[in-house]
Design a protein around this motif. Structure first.
Motif, PDB file in Angstrom:
ATOM      1  N   ILE A   1       0.829  -1.289   0.012  1.00 55.06           N
ATOM      2  CA  ILE A   1       0.057   0.164   0.058  1.00 55.06           C
ATOM      3  C   ILE A   1       0.924   1.226   0.295  1.00 55.06           C
ATOM      4  CG2 ILE A   1      -1.545   1.348   1.259  1.00 55.06           C
ATOM      5  CD1 ILE A   1      -2.992  -1.246   2.208  1.00 55.06           C
ATOM      6  N   MET A   2       1.970   1.277   0.738  1.00 53.44           N
ATOM      7  CA  MET A   2       2.741   2.517   1.093  1.00 53.44           C
ATOM      8  C   MET A   2       3.690   2.585  -0.275  1.00 53.44           C
ATOM      9  SD  MET A   2       4.281   2.575   4.708  1.00 53.44           S
ATOM     10  CE  MET A   2       4.892   0.717   4.923  1.00 53.44           C
ATOM     11  N   SER A   3       3.777   1.610  -1.212  1.00 54.97           N
ATOM     12  CA  SER A   3       4.598   1.788  -2.308  1.00 54.97           C
ATOM     13  C   SER A   3       3.808   2.743  -3.467  1.00 54.97           C
ATOM     14  CB  SER A   3       4.951   0.361  -2.864  1.00 54.97           C
ATOM     15  OG  SER A   3       3.513  -0.252  -3.422  1.00 54.97           O
ATOM     16  N   GLN A   4       2.622   2.894  -3.260  1.00 51.75           N
ATOM     17  CA  GLN A   4       1.833   3.840  -4.200  1.00 51.75           C
ATOM     18  C   GLN A   4       1.722   5.309  -3.809  1.00 51.75           C
ATOM     19  OE1 GLN A   4       0.452   2.262  -7.243  1.00 51.75           O
ATOM     20  NE2 GLN A   4       2.067   0.834  -6.024  1.00 51.75           N
ATOM     21  N   ASN A   5       2.045   5.376  -2.385  1.00 52.88           N
ATOM     22  CA  ASN A   5       1.792   6.850  -2.055  1.00 52.88           C
ATOM     23  C   ASN A   5       2.932   7.362  -0.921  1.00 52.88           C
ATOM     24  OD1 ASN A   5       0.888   5.655   0.555  1.00 52.88           O
ATOM     25  ND2 ASN A   5      -0.990   5.088  -0.803  1.00 52.88           N
ATOM     26  N   LEU A   6       3.055   6.645   0.206  1.00 53.75           N
ATOM     27  CA  LEU A   6       3.966   7.312   1.209  1.00 53.75           C
ATOM     28  C   LEU A   6       5.261   7.056   0.606  1.00 53.75           C
ATOM     29  CD1 LEU A   6       4.013   8.335   3.940  1.00 53.75           C
ATOM     30  CD2 LEU A   6       4.394   6.130   4.928  1.00 53.75           C
ATOM     31  N   ILE A   7       5.670   5.900  -0.012  1.00 54.96           N
ATOM     32  CA  ILE A   7       7.248   5.595  -0.376  1.00 54.96           C
ATOM     33  C   ILE A   7       6.772   5.378  -1.700  1.00 54.96           C
ATOM     34  CG2 ILE A   7       9.306   4.520  -0.315  1.00 54.96           C
ATOM     35  CD1 ILE A   7       8.386   3.787   2.653  1.00 54.96           C
TER      36      ILE A   7
ATOM     37  N   LEU B   1      -7.011   6.018  -3.575  1.00 58.24           N
ATOM     38  CA  LEU B   1      -6.621   7.315  -2.769  1.00 58.24           C
ATOM     39  C   LEU B   1      -5.888   8.348  -3.816  1.00 58.24           C
ATOM     40  CD1 LEU B   1      -4.985   5.394   0.463  1.00 58.24           C
ATOM     41  CD2 LEU B   1      -7.314   6.683  -0.019  1.00 58.24           C
ATOM     42  N   PRO B   2      -6.213   9.339  -3.849  1.00 62.97           N
ATOM     43  CA  PRO B   2      -5.539  10.526  -4.721  1.00 62.97           C
ATOM     44  C   PRO B   2      -4.365  10.936  -4.292  1.00 62.97           C
ATOM     45  CG  PRO B   2      -7.197  11.571  -3.583  1.00 62.97           C
ATOM     46  CD  PRO B   2      -7.390  10.015  -3.226  1.00 62.97           C
ATOM     47  N   VAL B   3      -3.386   9.938  -3.863  1.00 62.78           N
ATOM     48  CA  VAL B   3      -2.168  10.613  -3.593  1.00 62.78           C
ATOM     49  C   VAL B   3      -0.967   9.463  -4.075  1.00 62.78           C
ATOM     50  CG1 VAL B   3      -0.607  10.731  -1.417  1.00 62.78           C
ATOM     51  CG2 VAL B   3      -2.944  10.715  -1.270  1.00 62.78           C
ATOM     52  N   GLY B   4       0.192  10.436  -4.487  1.00 62.19           N
ATOM     53  CA  GLY B   4       1.368   9.476  -5.078  1.00 62.19           C
ATOM     54  C   GLY B   4       0.677   8.937  -6.617  1.00 62.19           C
ATOM     55  N   PHE B   5       0.723   7.756  -7.030  1.00 63.26           N
ATOM     56  CA  PHE B   5       0.347   7.068  -8.088  1.00 63.26           C
ATOM     57  C   PHE B   5      -1.084   7.255  -8.163  1.00 63.26           C
ATOM     58  CE2 PHE B   5       4.445   4.847  -7.580  1.00 63.26           C
ATOM     59  CZ  PHE B   5       5.046   5.113  -8.776  1.00 63.26           C
ATOM     60  N   GLY B   6      -1.756   7.131  -7.154  1.00 64.52           N
ATOM     61  CA  GLY B   6      -3.248   7.530  -7.122  1.00 64.52           C
ATOM     62  C   GLY B   6      -3.636   8.706  -7.774  1.00 64.52           C
ATOM     63  N   LYS B   7      -2.746   9.894  -7.383  1.00 64.07           N
ATOM     64  CA  LYS B   7      -3.187  11.118  -7.946  1.00 64.07           C
ATOM     65  C   LYS B   7      -2.810  11.281  -9.446  1.00 64.07           C
ATOM     66  CE  LYS B   7      -1.592  16.081  -7.412  1.00 64.07           C
ATOM     67  NZ  LYS B   7      -1.562  16.181  -9.058  1.00 64.07           N
ATOM     68  N   ILE B   8      -1.930  10.425  -9.794  1.00 67.72           N
ATOM     69  CA  ILE B   8      -1.697  10.400 -11.357  1.00 67.72           C
ATOM     70  C   ILE B   8      -2.874   9.530 -11.981  1.00 67.72           C
ATOM     71  CG2 ILE B   8      -0.200   9.332 -13.057  1.00 67.72           C
ATOM     72  CD1 ILE B   8       2.087   9.580 -10.970  1.00 67.72           C
ATOM     73  N   PHE B   9      -3.486   8.285 -11.437  1.00 70.28           N
ATOM     74  CA  PHE B   9      -4.282   7.660 -12.143  1.00 70.28           C
ATOM     75  C   PHE B   9      -5.631   8.462 -11.860  1.00 70.28           C
ATOM     76  CE2 PHE B   9      -7.779   4.492 -11.573  1.00 70.28           C
ATOM     77  CZ  PHE B   9      -7.661   3.867 -12.640  1.00 70.28           C
ATOM     78  N   LEU B  10      -6.302   8.903 -10.711  1.00 74.20           N
ATOM     79  CA  LEU B  10      -7.262   9.527 -10.278  1.00 74.20           C
ATOM     80  C   LEU B  10      -7.643  10.699 -11.059  1.00 74.20           C
ATOM     81  CD1 LEU B  10      -7.888   7.993  -6.975  1.00 74.20           C
ATOM     82  CD2 LEU B  10      -8.986   7.297  -9.039  1.00 74.20           C
ATOM     83  N   GLU B  11      -6.749  11.625 -10.740  1.00 74.56           N
ATOM     84  CA  GLU B  11      -6.589  13.133 -11.196  1.00 74.56           C
ATOM     85  C   GLU B  11      -6.065  13.443 -12.612  1.00 74.56           C
ATOM     86  OE1 GLU B  11      -5.276  15.705  -7.992  1.00 74.56           O
ATOM     87  OE2 GLU B  11      -6.682  14.863  -6.602  1.00 74.56           O
ATOM     88  N   ASP B  12      -4.919  13.256 -12.857  1.00 74.70           N
ATOM     89  CA  ASP B  12      -4.154  13.454 -13.779  1.00 74.70           C
ATOM     90  C   ASP B  12      -4.612  12.570 -15.024  1.00 74.70           C
ATOM     91  OD1 ASP B  12      -2.922  14.937 -12.380  1.00 74.70           O
ATOM     92  OD2 ASP B  12      -1.010  13.836 -12.331  1.00 74.70           O
ATOM     93  N   ILE B  13      -5.169  11.431 -15.063  1.00 74.07           N
ATOM     94  CA  ILE B  13      -5.576  10.737 -15.995  1.00 74.07           C
ATOM     95  C   ILE B  13      -7.083  10.536 -16.183  1.00 74.07           C
ATOM     96  CG2 ILE B  13      -5.389   8.131 -17.200  1.00 74.07           C
ATOM     97  CD1 ILE B  13      -2.522   7.980 -16.148  1.00 74.07           C
ATOM     98  N   LEU B  14      -7.649  10.022 -15.114  1.00 73.36           N
ATOM     99  CA  LEU B  14      -9.204   9.672 -15.086  1.00 73.36           C
ATOM    100  C   LEU B  14     -10.051  10.833 -14.903  1.00 73.36           C
ATOM    101  CD1 LEU B  14     -11.617   7.687 -14.763  1.00 73.36           C
ATOM    102  CD2 LEU B  14     -11.445   7.903 -12.351  1.00 73.36           C
TER     103      LEU B  14
END
Length: 450
Positions: A116-122, A165-178
């Motif tokens: 989980i942390m590999s997508q946002n915290l680290i 979660l729109p943080v880290g890779f989630g920000k890229i997927f959810l906000e920048d792409i989706l």
């Protein structure tokens, strides 16, 4: 039959028949291109043009493998594994059932947390897997943990986190792409809580994880204690200095990736971070200069499969894009189901699953389907929230369970380090069953209730 469906079906069938995934992707792309009427030359040119897009990823993963082997040579993973083994009183069979069970669940929770942390915290995505998993295989053997369960745990953390979660890779997927592609297609998304929207599909992933842990793979599974493929024949002897320097190298590698990501640079942080980490190991003397070539070559060999598959997947994706067969596939769905929202939503999710299974990346799938799905959803009177949930789920579907997905490839790279884990049967099929089926159902529910 639609060329995209044919291409994906051929690729999956060949992979299940134990044809190498790289060859399966290549043949699937050729068949799909020919079925779309592109001709052999145009298909080959499209496939070749896509190969270059995967070269950077392949080089990054090769250097990551070298870095992982350098960490292993420092003895740090051996310290971690030995610590866990001591908690089992040296032998899981002689330890009390309670100790074994508690240790197993703690190990599962730890791997899930890191995933989980590999997508946002680290935000290092799958970079942690070849560092963390191979040294723990001996511990898993003692605990008789089914590695198919660990594959499901890793894939859950990698996929569910970025799609929720729109943080880290989630920000890229959810906000920048989706959201960005949906807005570009003409649908306003202002004021929509993306966590609330994608939370319903995520419940399908949670259900799949719980089934994997407590139902499908709860029984013990026996594995042999084998050396890591490409590793050394003798166990490294850790020293305090080598452990400290390996921790410094790991922190430096991750820090550089964070700096590059949050600086907004288009440079590859994983590539740069791996180079710096390798440099620290060499300069500090933890990896001797006369042994460096053997260590780095062994590490690159460990990650070579991922690199070649990712390159081939980019070629496959290029053929699908050039075929112009995704839009006719969606149009056929609309024509077949007419104004039936429920059936149309299910069909759109299945189309997203098919496309992502072939491309191997939800990040690459979203731009392809968003421009087509938005007007279709508007014509069927779906709300904005339902449209986002439908497109987001359709894009994420197939990332778990695709032979060409970096989520499944990364899991296999760690779990198959001793040659006792099959990519298709032990990673792809288990993750497909436990995640794509409930995610399809949860995404459909989201489209109906939002």
């Amino acid at each position: 039959m639609n060329a995209v469906v044919i291409a994906v079906a051929v690729m999956l069938l060949l992979a299940l028949l134990r044809v190498h995934v790289v060859i399966a992707l290549f043949i699937g792309a050729l068949v799909g291109g020919l079925a779309a009427g592109m001709g052999i030359e145009a298909t080959m040119l499209a496939f070749q043009s896509g190969l270059g897009d995967g070269a950077k990823i392949a080089l990054s993963y090769a250097l990551l493998g070298a870095f992982a082997m350098a960490v292993a040579a420092s003895g740090l993973p051996k310290v971690l594994a030995d610590t866990l083994i001591r908690k089992l009183d040296s032998d899981a069979e002689q330890a009390s059932e309670k100790v074994v069970k508690v240790t197993a669940y703690l190990l599962i929770i730890g791997i899930l947390a890191m995933s989980i942390m590999s997508q946002n915290l680290i935000p290092v995505h799958i970079a942690f897997i070849p560092l963390l998993i191979p040294p723990l295989l001996s511990v898993m053997n003692r605990l008789k943990l089914d590695r198919r369960l660990i594959a499901c745990v890793l894939t859950f953390g990698l996929v569910t986190t970025y799609m929720t979660l729109p943080v880290g890779f989630g920000k890229i997927f959810l906000e920048d792409i989706l959201l960005s592609n949906i807005e570009n297609a003409g649908l306003a998304t202002d004021g929509i809580n993306i966590i609330q929207v994608m939370g319903i599909p995520a419940m399908g992933m949670v259900l799949g994880l719980l089934v994997a842990i407590f139902v499908s793979y709860r029984k013990p599974r026996q594995y042999e204690d084998r050396p890591i493929i490409g590793g050394t024949t003798t166990e490294p002897t850790p020293t305090r200095y080598s452990v400290i320097m390996s921790l410094v190298a790991i922190v430096a590698t991750f820090a550089i990736q964070l700096i590059v990501q949050f600086s907004g640079s288009e440079a590859d942080g994983l590539l740069l971070g791996s180079l710096v980490g390798l440099g620290i190991f060499l300069i500090s003397g933890v990896v001797k200069w006369n042994k460096a070539d053997d260590v780095f070559t062994a590490g690159m060999r460990m990650m070579a499969l991922i690199g070649f598959v990712m390159i081939s997947a980019q070629g496959f994706a290029a053929v699908i894009n050039e075929s112009d067969q995704v839009e006719p596939l969606v149009a056929a769905v609309q024509q077949f189901f007419g104004d039936n929202q429920a059936m149309a939503a299910l069909a759109m999710l299945i189309v997203g699953l098919i496309v992502t299974m072939g491309i191997g990346s939800s990040f690459s799938t979203l731009p392809i389907i968003a421009a087509i799905y938005v007007p279709l959803c508007v014509s069927l009177d779906f709300s904005a929230m339902a449209t986002i949930a439908l497109i987001g789920t359709a894009g994420a579907l197939g990332d778990a369970g695709s032979p060409a997905s970096d989520s499944t490839l990364g899991s296999t790279a760690g779990l198959a380090a001793d040659g006792q884990h099959d990519h298709m049967r032990d990673t792809v099929i288990p993750t497909f069953i436990h995640y794509n089926i409930p995610l399809t159902g949860a995404g459909w529910v989201a489209a109906m209730v939002l």
